[in-house]
Scaffold this motif. Sequence first.
Motif, PDB file in Angstrom:
ATOM      1  N   GLU A  19       0.857  -1.175   0.000  1.00 23.66           N
ATOM      2  CA  GLU A  19       0.000   0.000   0.000  1.00 23.66           C
ATOM      3  C   GLU A  19       0.900   1.235   0.000  1.00 23.66           C
ATOM      4  OE1 GLU A  19      -2.561  -0.366   3.378  1.00 23.66           O
ATOM      5  OE2 GLU A  19      -4.198   0.652   2.358  1.00 23.66           O
ATOM      6  N   ALA A  20       0.823   2.017  -1.066  1.00 27.74           N
ATOM      7  CA  ALA A  20       1.640   3.236  -1.131  1.00 27.74           C
ATOM      8  C   ALA A  20       0.745   4.420  -1.397  1.00 27.74           C
ATOM      9  CB  ALA A  20       2.694   3.117  -2.232  1.00 27.74           C
ATOM     10  N   GLU A  21       1.090   5.552  -0.786  1.00 26.02           N
ATOM     11  CA  GLU A  21       0.293   6.775  -0.950  1.00 26.02           C
ATOM     12  C   GLU A  21       1.193   7.979  -1.160  1.00 26.02           C
ATOM     13  OE1 GLU A  21      -3.226   5.324   1.988  1.00 26.02           O
ATOM     14  OE2 GLU A  21      -2.271   7.257   2.440  1.00 26.02           O
ATOM     15  N   GLY A  22       0.951   8.690  -2.244  1.00 27.51           N
ATOM     16  CA  GLY A  22       1.609   9.978  -2.477  1.00 27.51           C
ATOM     17  C   GLY A  22       3.114   9.932  -2.508  1.00 27.51           C
ATOM     18  N   LEU A  23       3.664   8.852  -3.094  1.00 27.99           N
ATOM     19  CA  LEU A  23       5.124   8.712  -3.127  1.00 27.99           C
ATOM     20  C   LEU A  23       5.755   9.638  -4.149  1.00 27.99           C
ATOM     21  CD1 LEU A  23       5.856   4.881  -3.102  1.00 27.99           C
ATOM     22  CD2 LEU A  23       6.215   6.548  -1.260  1.00 27.99           C
ATOM     23  N   SER A  24       6.766  10.368  -3.704  1.00 27.99           N
ATOM     24  CA  SER A  24       7.527  11.201  -4.631  1.00 27.99           C
ATOM     25  C   SER A  24       9.011  11.049  -4.354  1.00 27.99           C
ATOM     26  CB  SER A  24       7.141  12.679  -4.485  1.00 27.99           C
ATOM     27  OG  SER A  24       5.800  12.869  -4.890  1.00 27.99           O
ATOM     28  N   LEU A  25       9.776  11.059  -5.431  1.00 31.01           N
ATOM     29  CA  LEU A  25      11.239  11.001  -5.317  1.00 31.01           C
ATOM     30  C   LEU A  25      11.847  11.855  -6.416  1.00 31.01           C
ATOM     31  CD1 LEU A  25      13.777   9.713  -3.956  1.00 31.01           C
ATOM     32  CD2 LEU A  25      13.660   7.945  -5.720  1.00 31.01           C
ATOM     33  N   THR A  26      12.669  12.817  -6.002  1.00 35.74           N
ATOM     34  CA  THR A  26      13.315  13.729  -6.948  1.00 35.74           C
ATOM     35  C   THR A  26      14.826  13.560  -6.844  1.00 35.74           C
ATOM     36  OG1 THR A  26      11.514  15.293  -6.617  1.00 35.74           O
ATOM     37  CG2 THR A  26      13.509  16.157  -7.626  1.00 35.74           C
ATOM     38  N   ASP A  39       4.130  11.615  -7.046  1.00 37.23           N
ATOM     39  CA  ASP A  39       2.843  11.471  -6.370  1.00 37.23           C
ATOM     40  C   ASP A  39       2.137  10.152  -6.728  1.00 37.23           C
ATOM     41  OD1 ASP A  39       0.806  12.233  -4.673  1.00 37.23           O
ATOM     42  OD2 ASP A  39      -0.231  13.434  -6.190  1.00 37.23           O
ATOM     43  N   VAL A  40       2.848   9.051  -6.494  1.00 39.03           N
ATOM     44  CA  VAL A  40       2.332   7.728  -6.887  1.00 39.03           C
ATOM     45  C   VAL A  40       1.628   7.050  -5.711  1.00 39.03           C
ATOM     46  CG1 VAL A  40       3.037   5.368  -7.468  1.00 39.03           C
ATOM     47  CG2 VAL A  40       3.958   7.314  -8.762  1.00 39.03           C
ATOM     48  N   SER A  41       0.441   6.540  -5.972  1.00 42.19           N
ATOM     49  CA  SER A  41      -0.279   5.727  -4.994  1.00 42.19           C
ATOM     50  C   SER A  41      -0.670   4.409  -5.655  1.00 42.19           C
ATOM     51  CB  SER A  41      -1.556   6.442  -4.524  1.00 42.19           C
ATOM     52  OG  SER A  41      -1.227   7.685  -3.932  1.00 42.19           O
ATOM     53  N   LEU A  42      -0.534   3.308  -4.935  1.00 39.51           N
ATOM     54  CA  LEU A  42      -1.052   2.038  -5.444  1.00 39.51           C
ATOM     55  C   LEU A  42      -1.260   1.057  -4.309  1.00 39.51           C
ATOM     56  CD1 LEU A  42       1.487  -0.233  -7.351  1.00 39.51           C
ATOM     57  CD2 LEU A  42       2.166   1.391  -5.619  1.00 39.51           C
ATOM     58  N   SER A  43      -2.182   0.113  -4.525  1.00 44.02           N
ATOM     59  CA  SER A  43      -2.433  -0.953  -3.573  1.00 44.02           C
ATOM     60  C   SER A  43      -2.462  -2.268  -4.335  1.00 44.02           C
ATOM     61  CB  SER A  43      -3.784  -0.773  -2.890  1.00 44.02           C
ATOM     62  OG  SER A  43      -3.829   0.452  -2.210  1.00 44.02           O
ATOM     63  N   LYS A  60      10.279   3.521 -13.257  1.00 40.42           N
ATOM     64  CA  LYS A  60       9.822   2.207 -12.786  1.00 40.42           C
ATOM     65  C   LYS A  60      10.748   1.624 -11.722  1.00 40.42           C
ATOM     66  CE  LYS A  60      10.112   0.414 -16.904  1.00 40.42           C
ATOM     67  NZ  LYS A  60      10.753   1.568 -17.593  1.00 40.42           N
ATOM     68  N   SER A  61      12.050   1.632 -12.008  1.00 35.81           N
ATOM     69  CA  SER A  61      12.991   1.058 -11.032  1.00 35.81           C
ATOM     70  C   SER A  61      13.008   1.878  -9.749  1.00 35.81           C
ATOM     71  CB  SER A  61      14.406   0.999 -11.618  1.00 35.81           C
ATOM     72  OG  SER A  61      14.452   0.103 -12.696  1.00 35.81           O
ATOM     73  N   SER A  62      12.935   3.201  -9.894  1.00 36.58           N
ATOM     74  CA  SER A  62      12.919   4.061  -8.703  1.00 36.58           C
ATOM     75  C   SER A  62      11.702   3.746  -7.836  1.00 36.58           C
ATOM     76  CB  SER A  62      12.887   5.534  -9.112  1.00 36.58           C
ATOM     77  OG  SER A  62      14.010   5.852  -9.888  1.00 36.58           O
ATOM     78  N   LEU A  63      10.553   3.570  -8.457  1.00 38.19           N
ATOM     79  CA  LEU A  63       9.340   3.257  -7.697  1.00 38.19           C
ATOM     80  C   LEU A  63       9.481   1.918  -6.986  1.00 38.19           C
ATOM     81  CD1 LEU A  63       6.415   3.682  -6.822  1.00 38.19           C
ATOM     82  CD2 LEU A  63       5.695   2.727  -9.026  1.00 38.19           C
ATOM     83  N   LEU A  64      10.005   0.916  -7.693  1.00 36.91           N
ATOM     84  CA  LEU A  64      10.156  -0.408  -7.094  1.00 36.91           C
ATOM     85  C   LEU A  64      11.069  -0.343  -5.866  1.00 36.91           C
ATOM     86  CD1 LEU A  64       8.743  -2.861  -8.291  1.00 36.91           C
ATOM     87  CD2 LEU A  64      10.921  -3.587  -9.263  1.00 36.91           C
TER      88      LEU A  64
END
Length: 237
Positions: A19-26, A39-43, A60-64
Amino acid sequence: MTTSTAPTAGATSTVLPVEAEGLSLTFHSTDTTVVAVDDVSLSVGRGQIAVIVGPSGSGKSSLLQLLAGLDTPDRGSVRIGGTELTTLRDRALTALRRTRIGFVFQAFHLLPTMTARQNIVLPMRLAGTPVNEHDVDDLARMLGISNRLDHLPGQLSGGQQQRVAIARALLPQPEVIFADEPTGALDAESGGELLDMIRWAARERGQTFVIVTHDEKVAAMADLQFRMDSGVLRRER
Ligand code: ADP
Ligand code: MG
């Protein structure tokens, strides 16, 4: 190996494996700023297979890495089986990663001085968890690397190294497996065997998969499909 009916995802519990909410990485460098995750959210429910597709450089890799607690977001929250990762201390996070999360790196990250078998059991050894060598042998058989377990990574083909990395991620039977292009180095036959295995692990063991892929066969078996573009995640089905 068999595939059977879909599990009752989430029916027995409201705690979601991912469960992810409002993920950001710069990423900042001297003259540029890249918003890799925006600003990624997913369940993802128990026993579900989620697939993320998208062009190279889309994040994609950063999110993972964020979802697996390998990197820390600038903003947002990640819960694995209800445990918030972003506020865990280092040791607790490491322990959780070793026991409850499997990660298949795009570049495998095998230790070159250890045999395939030693690489496969390493996370469990580090976690102090007893290793059942029969489980190692079963996994190796399913992945077609039984006769390569005593080899060093440098003596293996890319596809064999990838299967060692997959066995390492699966051995502790983690709740969630994150995999970055897990079929990238595999030929059609071993890729097909891996997909059978993933389906089996999801259906029979209730393990949850989040897979980054360019492979249409992987995308086709997904319960949830997402597309990433310039750091933004969109649900496709
Ligand atoms: P993908 O896996 O979809 O190819 P990545 O997550 O690897 O995309 O990269 C997303 C963006 O973030 C790209 O523009 C990439 O150049 C940048 N990026 C990734 N990692 C770093 C890093 N460690 N430092 C600076 N920029 C990075
Ligand atoms: Mg990538």
